[in-house]
Design an enzyme around this catalytic site. Structure first.
Site, PDB file in Angstrom:
ATOM      1  N   HIS A   1      -2.322   7.981   6.770  1.00 40.80           N
ATOM      2  CA  HIS A   1      -1.287   8.767   6.072  1.00 40.80           C
ATOM      3  C   HIS A   1      -1.864  10.072   5.517  1.00 40.80           C
ATOM      4  O   HIS A   1      -1.209  11.111   5.544  1.00 40.80           O
ATOM      5  CB  HIS A   1      -0.711   7.979   4.887  1.00 40.80           C
ATOM      6  CG  HIS A   1       0.443   7.084   5.239  1.00 40.80           C
ATOM      7  ND1 HIS A   1       1.614   7.548   5.775  1.00 40.80           N
ATOM      8  CD2 HIS A   1       0.607   5.744   5.098  1.00 40.80           C
ATOM      9  CE1 HIS A   1       2.457   6.527   5.953  1.00 40.80           C
ATOM     10  NE2 HIS A   1       1.860   5.418   5.555  1.00 40.80           N
TER      11      HIS A   1
ATOM     12  N   GLY B   1       0.835  -1.197   0.000  1.00 39.67           N
ATOM     13  CA  GLY B   1       0.000   0.000   0.000  1.00 39.67           C
ATOM     14  C   GLY B   1       0.868   1.245   0.000  1.00 39.67           C
ATOM     15  O   GLY B   1       1.992   1.227   0.523  1.00 39.67           O
TER      16      GLY B   1
ATOM     17  N   CYS C   1       5.784   0.039   7.148  1.00 45.00           N
ATOM     18  CA  CYS C   1       5.487   1.203   6.320  1.00 45.00           C
ATOM     19  C   CYS C   1       6.718   1.522   5.479  1.00 45.00           C
ATOM     20  O   CYS C   1       7.834   1.515   5.997  1.00 45.00           O
ATOM     21  CB  CYS C   1       5.141   2.387   7.219  1.00 45.00           C
ATOM     22  SG  CYS C   1       4.718   3.878   6.312  1.00 45.00           S
ATOM     23  N   LEU C   2       6.488   1.788   4.186  1.00 43.64           N
ATOM     24  CA  LEU C   2       7.620   2.092   3.304  1.00 43.64           C
ATOM     25  C   LEU C   2       8.347   3.360   3.737  1.00 43.64           C
ATOM     26  O   LEU C   2       9.505   3.552   3.380  1.00 43.64           O
ATOM     27  CB  LEU C   2       7.148   2.221   1.846  1.00 43.64           C
ATOM     28  CG  LEU C   2       6.626   0.926   1.206  1.00 43.64           C
ATOM     29  CD1 LEU C   2       6.074   1.205  -0.178  1.00 43.64           C
ATOM     30  CD2 LEU C   2       7.726  -0.133   1.152  1.00 43.64           C
TER      31      LEU C   2
ATOM     32  N   GLN D   1       3.450   9.803   0.565  1.00 45.29           N
ATOM     33  CA  GLN D   1       4.720   9.084   0.710  1.00 45.29           C
ATOM     34  C   GLN D   1       5.650   9.311  -0.479  1.00 45.29           C
ATOM     35  O   GLN D   1       6.844   9.020  -0.403  1.00 45.29           O
ATOM     36  CB  GLN D   1       4.468   7.584   0.909  1.00 45.29           C
ATOM     37  CG  GLN D   1       3.783   7.281   2.232  1.00 45.29           C
ATOM     38  CD  GLN D   1       3.585   5.802   2.407  1.00 45.29           C
ATOM     39  OE1 GLN D   1       2.591   5.252   1.968  1.00 45.29           O
ATOM     40  NE2 GLN D   1       4.545   5.129   3.020  1.00 45.29           N
TER      41      GLN D   1
ATOM     42  N   HIS E   1      -4.541   2.139   7.747  1.00 50.13           N
ATOM     43  CA  HIS E   1      -3.142   2.602   7.746  1.00 50.13           C
ATOM     44  C   HIS E   1      -2.946   3.699   6.692  1.00 50.13           C
ATOM     45  O   HIS E   1      -2.346   4.736   6.967  1.00 50.13           O
ATOM     46  CB  HIS E   1      -2.236   1.386   7.474  1.00 50.13           C
ATOM     47  CG  HIS E   1      -0.770   1.690   7.350  1.00 50.13           C
ATOM     48  ND1 HIS E   1       0.180   1.145   8.178  1.00 50.13           N
ATOM     49  CD2 HIS E   1      -0.089   2.476   6.479  1.00 50.13           C
ATOM     50  CE1 HIS E   1       1.379   1.597   7.837  1.00 50.13           C
ATOM     51  NE2 HIS E   1       1.250   2.398   6.793  1.00 50.13           N
ATOM     52  N   GLU E   2      -3.489   3.471   5.491  1.00 52.50           N
ATOM     53  CA  GLU E   2      -3.276   4.433   4.391  1.00 52.50           C
ATOM     54  C   GLU E   2      -4.104   5.711   4.605  1.00 52.50           C
ATOM     55  O   GLU E   2      -3.643   6.804   4.313  1.00 52.50           O
ATOM     56  CB  GLU E   2      -3.601   3.798   3.040  1.00 52.50           C
ATOM     57  CG  GLU E   2      -2.758   2.566   2.683  1.00 52.50           C
ATOM     58  CD  GLU E   2      -1.253   2.766   2.778  1.00 52.50           C
ATOM     59  OE1 GLU E   2      -0.774   3.914   2.649  1.00 52.50           O
ATOM     60  OE2 GLU E   2      -0.555   1.764   3.002  1.00 52.50           O
TER      61      GLU E   2
HETATM   62 NI    NI Z   1       2.599   3.456   5.554  1.00 53.09          NI
END
Ligand code: NI
Length: 171
Positions: free
Chosen positions: A140, A46, A94-95, A51, A136-137
């Site tokens: 963000h 995701g 998380c990236l 990001q 989660h997204e």
């Molecule tokens: Ni993330």
């Protein structure tokens, strides 16, 4: 299509509240393509536009298992309409916080409305991994990171580690 750079903790832009998308135009579609390319390359399941340093309310996701065909999903202006009292716990990563994983407890089921890539309003009732990833997204898009849901002790430790790494790479 182009790979975009993923911004990493403690980059302050991760704390921005992203702006809603007004129209799903060619620019948005091009951004979505870049987000998929960047997400698959990482690899991740995701990605929120912030990001890749774009503060728009756009999420890409693919929860297909490793050997299954790709299942790319786009959620534009996603909004949680309802969440269950029942919770579930997943180990999240998380990236933007690479190589850090921690268990997070969240509502087990959510109902989310969003706009698809054709500009059509959609709703999805999610459970399991999809419910966790959507939350989660969407976090963000509101400048919230999964480490905000863990203990202060663990959060301070990971923030310190990333602050140190950032300092080393800019010196
Ligand atoms: Ni993330």
């Amino acid at each position: 299509m182009a790979l975009r750079e993923i911004i990493i903790l403690p980059d302050k832009r991760l704390r921005l509240v992203s702006e809603p998308v007004k129209t799903v135009d060619a620019e948005v579609r091009a951004l979505v393509e870049d987000m998929f390319e960047t997400m698959y390359e990482a690899p991740g399941i995701g990605l929120a536009a912030i990001q890749v340093a774009v503060p728009r309310r756009i999420v890409t996701m693919d929860l297909a298992k490793k050997d299954d065909p790709k299942d790319p999903k786009v959620y534009i202006n996603p909004e949680i309409l309802w969440s269950s009292e029942e919770t579930g716990t997943y180990e999240e990563g998380c990236l933007s916080i690479p190589e850090f994983y921690e268990e997070v407890e969240r509502p087990a089921r959510v109902k989310v409305k969003y706009i698809d890539l054709e500009g059509q309003a959609q709703e999805v009732e999610a459970s399991g991994l999809l419910a966790t990833c959507l939350q989660h997204e969407i976090d963000h898009l509101n400048g919230v990171l999964f480490i905000d849901h863990i203990s202060k002790l663990k959060r301070d430790r990971v923030k310190k580690r990333f602050a140190k790494t950032a300092k080393r790479t800019t010196e």
